[in-house]
Motif scaffolding. Structure first.
Motif, mmCIF file in Angstrom:
data_model
loop_
_atom_site.group_PDB
_atom_site.id
_atom_site.type_symbol
_atom_site.label_atom_id
_atom_site.label_comp_id
_atom_site.label_asym_id
_atom_site.label_seq_id
_atom_site.Cartn_x
_atom_site.Cartn_y
_atom_site.Cartn_z
ATOM 1 N N PRO A 57 63.528 53.721 66.255
ATOM 2 C CA PRO A 57 63.616 55.042 65.516
ATOM 3 C C PRO A 57 64.711 54.581 64.516
ATOM 4 C CG PRO A 57 63.588 55.411 67.989
ATOM 5 C CD PRO A 57 63.697 54.143 67.963
ATOM 6 N N GLU A 58 65.754 53.897 64.734
ATOM 7 C CA GLU A 58 66.966 53.928 63.861
ATOM 8 C C GLU A 58 66.393 52.812 62.660
ATOM 9 O OE1 GLU A 58 67.521 50.623 66.984
ATOM 10 O OE2 GLU A 58 67.168 52.771 67.019
ATOM 11 N N ARG A 59 65.301 52.277 62.697
ATOM 12 C CA ARG A 59 64.527 51.458 61.518
ATOM 13 C C ARG A 59 63.648 52.122 60.781
ATOM 14 N NH1 ARG A 59 67.803 46.822 60.406
ATOM 15 N NH2 ARG A 59 68.509 45.888 62.289
ATOM 16 N N ILE A 84 64.524 41.803 71.455
ATOM 17 C CA ILE A 84 63.097 42.435 72.265
ATOM 18 C C ILE A 84 63.110 44.042 71.987
ATOM 19 C CG2 ILE A 84 62.131 42.818 74.418
ATOM 20 C CD1 ILE A 84 63.184 40.199 75.423
ATOM 21 N N GLY A 85 61.876 44.476 71.442
ATOM 22 C CA GLY A 85 61.730 45.746 71.302
ATOM 23 C C GLY A 85 61.751 46.012 69.695
ATOM 24 N N ASP A 86 61.714 45.137 68.780
ATOM 25 C CA ASP A 86 61.700 45.179 67.409
ATOM 26 C C ASP A 86 60.524 46.063 67.121
ATOM 27 O OD1 ASP A 86 64.110 44.301 66.748
ATOM 28 O OD2 ASP A 86 63.395 42.490 65.945
ATOM 29 N N GLY A 87 59.097 45.881 67.780
ATOM 30 C CA GLY A 87 58.032 46.568 67.319
ATOM 31 C C GLY A 87 56.780 45.589 67.180
ATOM 32 N N LYS A 88 55.902 46.333 66.639
ATOM 33 C CA LYS A 88 54.371 45.752 66.081
ATOM 34 C C LYS A 88 53.899 46.073 65.168
ATOM 35 C CE LYS A 88 53.352 43.279 70.557
ATOM 36 N NZ LYS A 88 54.773 43.338 71.233
#
Length: 114
Positions: A10-12, A86-90
């Motif tokens: 969300p912060e990105r 980990i968790g930066d997304g796809k």
């Protein structure tokens, strides 16, 4: 044309949308989503009690872009979303065979602009 489904922290979201707008992407849809990937949830402390959260809050950004913007868009998204954790997304990429603007009847890439 390509349909990009982008899952990010969300912060990105504001960084990613600004990066896409800077290269000329004009239309996007953003949704709040929850999901599970490599992280498999997190542990949260609330009022002294530890809770297991199985699904992580993320945001989904969807947009349709012309083939000519594809490489530039992917590079901009990765640069804006990456933290190195980990968790930066796809980014999921699908082919779009047709786009039709309802108001004018325009089709194809002409229907993508404003």
């Amino acid at each position: 044309m390509k349909h990009l489904t982008i899952i990010v922290r969300p912060e990105r979201v504001s960084s990613v949308t600004a990066a896409l707008q800077a290269i000329g992407v004009t239309g996007m849809t953003i949704s709040d989503v929850r999901g599970q990937g490599t992280q498999k949830g997190t542990r949260t402390l609330y009022r002294g009690v530890e809770y297991q959260t199985d699904f992580i809050v993320k945001n989904k950004i969807e947009t349709i872009i012309s083939d000519g913007l594809y490489d530039q868009a992917v590079e901009a998204i990765i640069e804006a979303a990456r933290t190195g954790s980990i968790g930066d997304g796809k980014i999921f990429v699908s082919e779009i065979s047709e786009v039709i603007r309802i108001r004018t009847g325009e089709t194809g890439e002409h229907a993508l602009g404003s």
